[in-house]
Design an enzyme around this catalytic site. Structure first.
Site, PDB file in Angstrom:
ATOM      1  N   SER A 158       0.838  -1.185   0.000  1.00  0.00           N
ATOM      2  CA  SER A 158       0.000   0.000   0.000  1.00  0.00           C
ATOM      3  C   SER A 158       0.874   1.236   0.000  1.00  0.00           C
ATOM      4  O   SER A 158       2.036   1.193   0.430  1.00  0.00           O
ATOM      5  CB  SER A 158      -0.880   0.009   1.255  1.00  0.00           C
ATOM      6  OG  SER A 158      -1.493   1.261   1.472  1.00  0.00           O
ATOM      7  N   TYR A 184       0.283  -0.205  10.627  1.00  0.00           N
ATOM      8  CA  TYR A 184      -0.097  -0.550   9.266  1.00  0.00           C
ATOM      9  C   TYR A 184       1.056  -0.279   8.305  1.00  0.00           C
ATOM     10  O   TYR A 184       1.389  -1.116   7.451  1.00  0.00           O
ATOM     11  CB  TYR A 184      -1.324   0.260   8.847  1.00  0.00           C
ATOM     12  CG  TYR A 184      -1.821  -0.045   7.449  1.00  0.00           C
ATOM     13  CD1 TYR A 184      -2.339  -1.294   7.128  1.00  0.00           C
ATOM     14  CD2 TYR A 184      -1.776   0.932   6.447  1.00  0.00           C
ATOM     15  CE1 TYR A 184      -2.803  -1.572   5.849  1.00  0.00           C
ATOM     16  CE2 TYR A 184      -2.229   0.654   5.171  1.00  0.00           C
ATOM     17  CZ  TYR A 184      -2.746  -0.597   4.874  1.00  0.00           C
ATOM     18  OH  TYR A 184      -3.195  -0.871   3.599  1.00  0.00           O
TER      19      TYR A 184
END
Length: 327
Positions: A158, A184
């Site tokens: 990501s 994350y």
């Protein structure tokens, strides 16, 4: 000349007139979002798809459309129980795959969680690092013998990798104050570094690996965000866009989001994508580690594609899971 694709290309665009008959492909996370669309388009083009999911009942319901497309396109779908947050489940799944002995042409490590509250996997790892990285690390390495020459691994990362590098000294936040986006970012950086290291280890056997950023898509990934957080993030991104003279932000559709995984795994030249990070159906440029953290910008942080850093993460990951993997 190779067909050029971009941020608006869909799975059907990149697989136009492509037959996947005879291809066997493993996709994790087929009970929602990108996983369903990825499995659907692969099966619709004739591939045999093994779809892994933690909740088989949910996956059976969610993949009804996949089976319908498979029937029309000559492909097929079988489901595999896999909980990436439980290494006993991961090892049981790999034991079943190895016992079957059927080779794969592509593995798409698609499953993951985002911005979760602090928690731990069954094995005591921080939830996001344990699920997004370590679960896939064990899964892929334990079935590496099933990857035939010419096959590929695609790990889903990501733009969130820009939030943070991995912390090999404190991967489980034992000493660092927990922040869901910091965690994350660590896990998504790990997804890239894993692909870099796996590619280096296996390219001599004509097995390549790449990491991809699917883009910003509205899927179940956002389920852990507090109320109003997504709207606040979108406003911030739009403010950055306006300041840079760019048009307002728009989410990708799910078929657009899954396109880069399919492109990198089956359409792009192996030497072009192997050992790289891709976004919007192209190889992304490497950007300095101190570049601004705006999510609208293209590129991959230098720390996420550093071969020495990738080797260090590999060694730390082996230590954490208590298992070593041969080249």
């Amino acid at each position: 000349m190779t067909q050029q694709f971009n941020a608006t290309s869909t799975t059907e665009d990149v697989l136009h007139n492509v037959s996947l008959a005879g291809k066997r492909i493993l996709v994790t996370g087929v009970s929602a979002g990108l996983g369903i669309e990825t499995a659907r388009t692969l099966a619709a083009h004739g591939a045999t798809v093994v779809g892994a999911a933690r909740n088989l009942a949910k996956a059976e319901h969610a993949t009804a459309q996949v089976r319908a497309y498979a029937e029309k396109g000559g492909g097929s779908l079988e489901l595999l129980e896999l909980d990436l947050a439980d290494l006993a489940s991961v090892r049981a799944a790999t034991d079943r795959l190895n016992a079957a002995g059927k080779p794969f042409d592509l593995v798409i490590a698609n499953a993951g969680v985002m911005a979760t509250p602090f928690g731990q996997t069954k094995d005591g790892f921080e939830t996001q690092f344990g699920t997004n990285h370590l679960g896939h690390f064990v899964l892929v390495n334990r079935i590496a013998g099933l990857l035939r020459a010419g096959s590929r691994l695609v790990t889903l990362s990501s733009a969130g990798h820009r939030f943070s590098d991995v912390d090999l000294a404190d991967p489980n936040f034992a000493h660092t104050p927990y922040d869901p986006w910091l965690a994350y970012g660590r896990s998504k950086t790990a997804n890239i570094l894993f692909a870099i290291a796996f590619d280096a280890r296996h390219k001599a056997q004509d097995i390549r690996a790449t990491a991809v950023h699917p883009g910003a898509i509205m899927t179940e990934l956002v389920r852990y965000l507090p109320e109003g957080a997504l709207e606040a993030m979108e406003s911030q991104i739009n403010a950055q866009a306006a300041a840079a003279g760019k048009p307002p932000f728009e989410f990708k559709t799910v078929p657009q989001g899954a396109a880069t995984s399919v492109w990198a795994g089956l359409v792009a030249a192996a030497d072009a994508v192997g050992g790289h990070y891709c976004e919007d159906c192209h190889v992304a440029p490497v950007i300095p580690n101190d570049a601004p953290k705006g999510l609208l910008d293209e590129g991959v942080r230098a720390y996420a594609v550093d071969p020495a850093h990738a080797k260090a993460l590999w060694a730390k990951s082996e230590e954490m899971v208590g298992e070593r993997f041969a080249t």
